[in-house]
Design a protein around this motif. Structure first.
Motif, mmCIF file in Angstrom:
data_model
loop_
_atom_site.group_PDB
_atom_site.id
_atom_site.type_symbol
_atom_site.label_atom_id
_atom_site.label_comp_id
_atom_site.label_asym_id
_atom_site.label_seq_id
_atom_site.Cartn_x
_atom_site.Cartn_y
_atom_site.Cartn_z
ATOM 1 N N LEU A 1 -0.604 4.521 -0.858
ATOM 2 C CA LEU A 1 -1.178 4.881 0.100
ATOM 3 C C LEU A 1 -2.284 4.640 -0.059
ATOM 4 N N ILE A 2 -3.027 4.577 -1.300
ATOM 5 C CA ILE A 2 -4.623 3.686 -0.653
ATOM 6 C C ILE A 2 -3.717 2.137 -0.273
ATOM 7 N N THR A 3 -3.629 1.572 -1.148
ATOM 8 C CA THR A 3 -3.558 0.271 -1.324
ATOM 9 C C THR A 3 -2.356 -0.735 0.025
ATOM 10 N N GLY A 4 -1.791 0.456 0.092
ATOM 11 C CA GLY A 4 -1.314 0.891 1.184
ATOM 12 C C GLY A 4 -1.967 0.259 2.961
ATOM 13 N N CYS A 5 -2.773 1.159 3.123
ATOM 14 C CA CYS A 5 -4.117 1.355 3.717
ATOM 15 C C CYS A 5 -4.804 0.088 3.578
ATOM 16 N N PHE A 6 -5.071 -0.222 2.291
ATOM 17 C CA PHE A 6 -5.724 -2.010 2.284
ATOM 18 C C PHE A 6 -5.259 -3.185 3.286
ATOM 19 N N ALA A 7 -3.633 -3.210 2.962
ATOM 20 C CA ALA A 7 -2.431 -4.199 3.624
ATOM 21 C C ALA A 7 -3.203 -3.734 5.452
ATOM 22 N N TRP A 8 -2.917 -2.337 5.185
ATOM 23 C CA TRP A 8 -3.591 -2.725 7.117
ATOM 24 C C TRP A 8 -4.561 -3.666 7.470
ATOM 25 N N LEU A 9 -5.818 -2.417 6.786
ATOM 26 C CA LEU A 9 -7.429 -3.606 6.928
ATOM 27 C C LEU A 9 -7.134 -4.732 6.784
#
Length: 374
Positions: free
Chosen positions: A92-100
């Motif tokens: 989930l944290i990595t997914g947020c960074f991926a979106w940013l």
């Protein structure tokens, strides 16, 4: 099996998923502190046996250890719950960074806070590996095998060759000293092969297949993953080398398994669905391997033949972790500030054994940040 055990497993591995910074060895050190010392879900020897067995199969070691522990504590449901709870926070944290990253083309600057984390992680690993070393170096022969394994690891010999080599060499020594060994049982380790697709395109099916193949055959450090990704994605033009480097950075400064970097990569290639199928593909072999291996661990310990093999593998595993600490120290402990953080963290870890490792990491991060102004 008590129903409450499932909840205990879920709470523990959700917490570890959020606080488990660093390399797999650091995650395993934290698990040992929580599972062996604090909760006493298993003894030191069995935990060490699980580490040795885990090192013999492909996939991310810390994730597989979480799955093993879940199975030991709460059965087959615990196996699934522990794995998912340990993986999901990082994903989930990595997914947020991926979106940013996709939206803005850069990652937040967090390096000052990680200046002090690496020395602390090394200290945590050393404090955790010390009891393992005392437990595993049972004889002069095992001590010699451990020393050889350490030297080979420092010369960057493949980890799986070292561990299997240690096991077979120990068997050879035992046969040389006796006429043979009576083994109570014979076991065959599961073997999984996966045919590489002839062509790779940026579709969800092919993303799933390529990452499942990697998860099924990748031995050793999770950082070997990036060599596979360079060959399968960068050289085929689906991912730029800068994107791969940024994916490595995400894996470094997010908690949980480094394999969660695949979520970042899948998102860059094919958006949300690409991230989902890539993540499922890379982790699903670990659940399968552990499900097949876990019932065999106790039987292996009860077999004379496999007990000798497993003891040598355990020694080699400890030696490899020590080698990782030395290599990490060479990379991250370079001035008086990092030396100070490393020594202080080591003293705290040894003196206050019940302190939560996350507090050591947090304190070192803040200390490192403040010392950058000096």
């Amino acid at each position: 099996m008590e129903k409450g055990n499932i909840k205990q497993v879920a709470v523990l591995f959700l917490k570890l998923g959020f606080i488990g910074f660093g390399v797999p060895a650091a995650h395993i050190a934290i698990m040992r502190n929580e599972v062996v010392l604090k909760r006493k879900w298993m003894n030191e020897q069995h935990f060490l046996d699980l580490i040795g067995a885990t090192n013999l199969i492909p996939g991310p070691n810390s994730t597989e250890m979480a799955i093993h522990i879940g199975k030991e504590r709460a059965g087959w449901k615990g196996l699934i719950v522990a794995g998912l709870c340990f993986i999901l926070p990082a994903v989930l944290i990595t997914g947020c960074f991926a979106w940013l990253y996709k939206e803005y083309g850069q990652l937040p600057e967090a390096q000052p806070f990680f200046y002090g984390i690496k020395p602390a992680i090394i200290a945590i690993i050393i404090s955790a590996i010390f009891p393992f070393a005392k437990k595993s170096f049972k004889t002069i022969e095992l001590g010699a095998i451990g020393l050889i394994a350490l030297l080979l690891s420092l010369f960057n010999i493949n980890e799986i060759f070292i561990m299997f080599g240690a096991g077979f060499f120990s068997l050879f020594l035992s046969f040389a000293k006796s006429d043979g060994l009576n083994s109570k049982s014979n076991y065959i380790f599961p073997f999984l092969s996966f045919q590489n697709p002839n062509s790779f395109t940026a579709t969800n099916l092919n993303l799933f297949l390529i990452f499942m193949k990697i998860g099924a055959i990748l031995y050793g450090s999770g950082y070997v993953l990036f060599a596979f990704l360079d060959a399968d994605l960068v050289k085929t033009g689906l991912l730029s080398r800068n994107q791969l480097i940024d994916a490595i950075a995400v894996g470094q400064f997010t908690p949980g398994p480094v394999f969660s970097s695949v979520t970042f990569i899948g998102y860059q290639i094919n958006g949300f669905t690409g991230a989902v199928v890539s993540t499922i593909g890379i982790f699903i072999p670990s659940f399968i391997f552990v499900a097949l291996l876990n019932p065999l661990v106790n039987k292996m310990r009860n077999s004379n033949l496999f007990s000798i093999f497993l003891d040598a593998v355990n020694v080699a595993s400890v030696a490899i972790i020590i080698a990782i600490c030395l290599q990490m120290g060479n990379d991250s402990i370079k001035d008086w500030k990092t030396i100070f953080i490393a020594i202080t963290s080591l003293l705290i870890a040894f003196k206050f054994k019940k302190i939560n490792s996350a507090l050591i990491v947090l304190g070192s991060s803040i200390t490192g940040y403040l010392l950058t102004f000096i």
